[in-house]
Design a protein around this motif. Structure first.
Motif, short mmCIF file in Angstrom:
data_model
loop_
_atom_site.label_atom_id
_atom_site.label_comp_id
_atom_site.label_asym_id
_atom_site.label_seq_id
_atom_site.Cartn_x
_atom_site.Cartn_y
_atom_site.Cartn_z
N LYS A 203 0.83 -1.22 0.00
CA LYS A 203 0.00 0.00 0.00
C LYS A 203 0.86 1.26 0.00
O LYS A 203 0.46 2.29 -0.53
CB LYS A 203 -0.92 0.02 1.23
N GLU A 204 2.00 1.16 0.68
CA GLU A 204 2.85 2.35 0.79
C GLU A 204 4.27 2.00 0.36
O GLU A 204 4.74 0.90 0.59
CB GLU A 204 2.86 2.83 2.25
N ILE A 205 4.91 2.96 -0.28
CA ILE A 205 6.31 2.78 -0.66
C ILE A 205 7.09 4.00 -0.15
O ILE A 205 6.62 5.13 -0.28
CB ILE A 205 6.46 2.57 -2.19
N SER A 206 8.23 3.72 0.43
CA SER A 206 9.08 4.81 0.93
C SER A 206 10.27 4.98 0.00
O SER A 206 10.92 4.00 -0.37
CB SER A 206 9.58 4.49 2.34
N ILE A 207 10.51 6.22 -0.35
CA ILE A 207 11.62 6.52 -1.26
C ILE A 207 12.47 7.62 -0.62
O ILE A 207 11.93 8.60 -0.10
CB ILE A 207 11.09 6.97 -2.63
N THR A 208 13.78 7.42 -0.68
CA THR A 208 14.70 8.45 -0.20
C THR A 208 15.57 8.88 -1.36
O THR A 208 16.14 8.04 -2.07
CB THR A 208 15.58 7.90 0.95
N ILE A 209 15.61 10.17 -1.57
CA ILE A 209 16.46 10.71 -2.64
C ILE A 209 17.35 11.79 -2.02
O ILE A 209 16.89 12.60 -1.23
CB ILE A 209 15.60 11.21 -3.84
N ASN A 210 18.62 11.71 -2.36
CA ASN A 210 19.60 12.63 -1.80
C ASN A 210 20.15 13.54 -2.88
O ASN A 210 20.29 13.12 -4.04
CB ASN A 210 20.76 11.84 -1.17
N ALA A 211 20.47 14.75 -2.48
CA ALA A 211 21.14 15.68 -3.40
C ALA A 211 22.07 16.55 -2.57
O ALA A 211 21.72 16.97 -1.46
CB ALA A 211 20.11 16.54 -4.12
N GLY A 212 23.25 16.79 -3.10
CA GLY A 212 24.24 17.54 -2.34
C GLY A 212 24.67 18.81 -3.04
O GLY A 212 23.97 19.33 -3.92
N ASP A 213 25.84 19.30 -2.66
CA ASP A 213 26.37 20.52 -3.26
C ASP A 213 26.86 20.30 -4.69
O ASP A 213 27.22 21.25 -5.38
CB ASP A 213 27.51 21.07 -2.38
N LEU B 82 25.98 23.85 1.60
CA LEU B 82 25.66 25.20 1.13
C LEU B 82 24.24 25.60 1.54
O LEU B 82 23.34 24.76 1.59
CB LEU B 82 25.81 25.28 -0.39
N PRO B 83 24.04 26.90 1.80
CA PRO B 83 22.71 27.36 2.21
C PRO B 83 21.72 27.32 1.04
O PRO B 83 22.11 27.25 -0.13
CB PRO B 83 22.96 28.81 2.67
N VAL B 84 20.45 27.39 1.41
CA VAL B 84 19.37 27.27 0.42
C VAL B 84 19.45 28.35 -0.65
O VAL B 84 19.12 28.11 -1.81
CB VAL B 84 17.99 27.25 1.14
N GLY C 10 19.86 25.62 -3.38
CA GLY C 10 18.56 25.10 -2.96
C GLY C 10 18.14 23.90 -3.80
O GLY C 10 18.43 23.82 -4.99
N HIS C 11 17.51 22.95 -3.13
CA HIS C 11 16.97 21.78 -3.85
C HIS C 11 15.52 21.53 -3.43
O HIS C 11 15.18 21.68 -2.26
CB HIS C 11 17.77 20.51 -3.55
N ASN C 12 14.74 21.13 -4.41
CA ASN C 12 13.44 20.56 -4.10
C ASN C 12 13.26 19.36 -5.02
O ASN C 12 14.11 19.06 -5.87
CB ASN C 12 12.29 21.59 -4.26
N TRP C 13 12.17 18.65 -4.80
CA TRP C 13 11.81 17.53 -5.68
C TRP C 13 10.41 17.84 -6.16
O TRP C 13 9.48 17.92 -5.35
CB TRP C 13 11.88 16.22 -4.93
N THR C 14 10.29 18.08 -7.45
CA THR C 14 9.02 18.52 -8.03
C THR C 14 8.60 17.53 -9.10
O THR C 14 9.34 17.29 -10.07
CB THR C 14 9.20 19.92 -8.65
N LEU C 15 7.42 16.95 -8.91
CA LEU C 15 6.89 15.98 -9.88
C LEU C 15 5.97 16.72 -10.84
O LEU C 15 5.05 17.43 -10.43
CB LEU C 15 6.11 14.89 -9.14
#
Ligand code: CO
Length: 167
Positions: A44-54, A81-83, A87-92
């Motif tokens: 029913k549920e899936i967990s996803i981890t996504i990482n992003a760095g400098d 580094l500061p936002v 800055g990073h986001n994850w946008t679908l």
């Protein structure tokens, strides 16, 4: 004569061992078959981890989920580094979105963390975060299909994009 009978016993043992081995593998293949016939239930549920760095990169270029699943997605900014600088986001993005056009529009939406207010191109997005921060969002997987995800921070879309499959 004695040697011969020992040989016969050894041969018999070898035959038995071989036979039971065969039986065993038959059982195994039957099990595999029945597993293949009965489809595994969809989690029913899936967990996803996504990482992003400098380095301005996601560590995943593809994410796969199943239709109807609840997706719990965590974005970790593993950099320092500061936002304002990295800055990073994850946008679908909705299907049919022209990514370059949308990214150009998003660049101008600094006041709303580079997500244009009321943008119909956006299905869901995380917060915009800086080094050391994380954000988790939970959403229902959209209809089956292929989608794209990006970071909308100015200049990041070239490096920070990937494909989201709903199967
Ligand atoms: Co970014």
């Amino acid at each position: 004569m004695r040697k011969l009978s020992l040989f016969a016993i050894a041969a018999l043992l070898a035959f038995t061992a071989c036979n039971s081995g065969t039986e065993k593998s038959e059982t195994t293949s039957q099990d595999t078959l029945s597993e293949a016939v009965v489809p595994a239930p969809v989690e029913k549920e899936i967990s996803i981890t996504i990482n992003a760095g400098d380095d301005m990169m996601y560590d995943l270029s593809e994410i796969k989920v199943k239709e109807g699943q609840t997706v719990k997605l965590t974005l970790n900014h593993t950099g320092k580094l500061p936002v304002e600088a990295m800055g990073h986001n994850w946008t679908l993005l909705a299907q049919g979105t022209i990514v370059s056009d949308f990214a150009a529009k998003a660049m101008t939406a600094k006041d709303s963390d580079y997500i244009p207010a009321g943008a119909t191109e956006v299905i869901v997005h995380t917060k915009l975060i800086g080094g050391g921060q994380s954000d988790t969002i939970t959403f229902s997987a959209p209809a089956k299909g292929i989608y794209e995800f990006i970071c909308t921070f100015p200049g990041h879309v070239g490096m920070m994009k990937g494909t989201f499959y709903v199967e």
